[in-house]
Design an enzyme around this catalytic site. Structure first.
Site, short mmCIF file in Angstrom:
data_model
loop_
_atom_site.label_atom_id
_atom_site.label_comp_id
_atom_site.label_asym_id
_atom_site.label_seq_id
_atom_site.Cartn_x
_atom_site.Cartn_y
_atom_site.Cartn_z
CE LYS A 110 1.13 -2.60 -10.82
NZ LYS A 110 1.03 -2.63 -9.34
CG ASN A 148 -2.23 -2.06 -7.88
OD1 ASN A 148 -1.66 -2.01 -8.97
ND2 ASN A 148 -1.56 -2.12 -6.75
CG ASP A 153 8.68 -0.71 -0.86
OD1 ASP A 153 9.68 -0.06 -0.48
OD2 ASP A 153 8.09 -0.50 -1.92
CG ASN A 164 2.03 -3.51 -2.79
OD1 ASN A 164 1.46 -4.13 -3.68
ND2 ASN A 164 2.13 -2.20 -2.80
CG HIS A 199 5.76 -3.06 -3.42
ND1 HIS A 199 6.16 -1.78 -3.11
CD2 HIS A 199 4.81 -2.94 -4.36
CE1 HIS A 199 5.46 -0.92 -3.82
NE2 HIS A 199 4.64 -1.59 -4.59
CG ASP A 242 -0.61 -5.97 -8.14
OD1 ASP A 242 -1.68 -5.83 -7.52
OD2 ASP A 242 0.33 -5.16 -8.05
CE LYS A 264 3.24 -7.16 -9.11
NZ LYS A 264 3.70 -6.58 -7.83
CD GLU A 270 1.30 -7.54 -5.65
OE1 GLU A 270 1.57 -6.37 -5.32
OE2 GLU A 270 2.02 -8.20 -6.43
CG ASN A 314 6.14 2.83 -6.79
OD1 ASN A 314 6.27 3.53 -7.78
ND2 ASN A 314 4.99 2.67 -6.16
#
Length: 429
Positions: free
Chosen positions: A198, A228, A298, A274, A325, A226, A196, A251, A327
């Protein structure tokens, strides 16, 4: 022998853990990130461990909650959610928690994130008292190993010069070649077979090129991207068109359920989230509008491990895929994630984890990945033990901090390198 499962003490230990300079659309990770370690102690001396976010607003809620647990039994897990905790709405009203990109922050979500650490600690203590692993308390595991995905980031070689930080050996990753090299490192060190990235850091075409490079270097391996919520609907649709043949899912390309629903209606690439679904109240709109095809749970967001199971059941009822998910977290949370993931029947996507990025931990022995998987612990409770010397060291770092790092702020960290930086507006592209 009858055990006395009354809670006699609750220990809260805020810590700062080293974090590499990982980039996202809001900025860069700070050199140290706050976490909170929760210990619930019973009259018989059993200690259960939990872990959650350690920012100041979480600590403000955790302290009165700790006081209210004294005299209760660790078996009264449902009672946790009946405790009334006042949330200072001025700290969360109309706020977007960009530290960690956790989506829109609400008073209820903040409360659940705090409760999650206590629920895990209670389950750990109960498992130790009964001689059972946490997954047995959740109904039993349906798999012996939980698969995780390599979490790739655009990354600086190091934090800005002059910043106090721990060094890492990952090097920079600022272009497709750097991303591929990082992925090779994850494969060599931990055996990951899915990846994955970011995104939301560079213009979409650059990130498309990085995913294409990953697909060429790792043919047939599941890939995710992803950004965001950094893209417009039109940009999201175009990225999906260009990467539709290699993406397992995309995502949170656009921000919010309506935008996600529009993207989903115009592409065949599954969309995961998420961000637009982080509470039960948000499920109805997202599922009925077909905005989400994979929901990334999560247990910190949702209020613990049992709520995570409830969420997975709702996903199954609506035909929505489920995964997990991540963090910035330590081994207590990874153990908790692994236990609950082992009990979810329809877990068909590898879970996210930041754990390989964290060089520090509070455990006597780190959890390990073999072929990208973590073996589900079968010892009592979570199956992990606390390293008290290490915990004390990381707490001293928190205590000696002047307050700048006690709340995660990726935009503030970016301003150290780029004065005047502000988080870009959404959509960024």
């Amino acid at each position: 022998m009858t055990r006395d499962l009354t809670v006699t003490e609750v220990r809260l230990t805020p810590i700062l853990i080293a974090d590499p300079p990982l980039l996202n659309t809001q900025g860069v990770h700070q050199p140290y990130t706050p976490r909170l370690i929760v210990e619930v102690v019973t009259a018989d001396g059993i200690i259960g461990y939990g872990e959650t976010y350690g920012d100041a607003k979480y600590l403000e809620l955790a302290r009165p909650l700790a006081d209210r647990l004294i005299g209760r039994r660790i078996t009264d897990l449902n009672g946790l959610f009946g405790l009334e905790l006042a949330v200072d709405a001025s700290r969360v009203e109309n706020a977007v928690d960009v530290g960690g990109l956790r989506g829109v922050q609400t008073a209820d979500k903040l409360r659940l994130s705090v409760l999650s650490g206590f629920e895990v600690a209670g389950l750990d203590a109960l498992g130790k008292a009964l001689g059972l692993p946490v997954h047995a308390l959740l109904g039993g595991k349906v798999r012996d190993f939980v698969e995780y995905s390599a979490y790739l980031f655009y990354k600086w070689a190091g934090h800005p010069e002059g910043v106090d930080c721990e060094k890492d050996d990952w090097g920079a990753a600022l272009d497709p070649a750097g991303v591929v090299e990082q992925a090779r490192g994850f494969t060599e060190r931990h055996g990951f077979t899915s990846f994955k990235l970011k995104g939301g850091v560079f213009p979409p075409q650059e990130e498309i090129a990085a995913v294409r490079a990953l697909a060429e270097a790792f043919p047939g391996h599941p890939l995710r991207l992803d950004p965001n919520g950094a893209w417009s609907v039109e940009t999201s649709v175009e990225v999906a068109r260009q990467l539709g043949d290699v993406l397992e899912y995309l995502e949170d390309p656009a921000l919010g359920t309506p935008a996600m629903a529009e993207v989903a209606a115009r592409t065949g690439v599954p969309l995961a989230t998420n961000m637009c679904v982080t509470t039960f109240a948000e499920i109805k709109e997202a599922f009925t509008s077909n905005a989400v095809q994979v929901l990334l749970s999560d247990h910190h967001y949702w209020g613990g491990l049992r709520n995570t199971q409830h969420l997975a059941a709702l996903c199954a009822a609506f035909g929505v895929g489920v995964s997990m998910h991540s963090n910035t977290h330590l081994g207590i949370s990874l153990a908790a994630m692994t236990h609950v993931a082992s009990t979810v029947p329809g877990l068909h996507h590898a879970c996210d984890t930041h754990y390989p990025w964290q060089s520090e931990d509070v455990l006597t022995e780190r959890l390990t990945f073999d072929g990208g998987r973590v073996a589900v612990p079968d010892g009592p409770g979570l199956g992990v033990e606390l390293d008290r010397d290490r915990l004390a060291f990381l707490h001293r770092r928190w205590a000696e901090d002047d307050g700048r790092l006690r709340d995660r702020d990726d935009a503030a960290a970016m301003r150290v390198a780029e004065p005047g930086w502000t988080a870009p507006p959404t959509p960024r592209w």
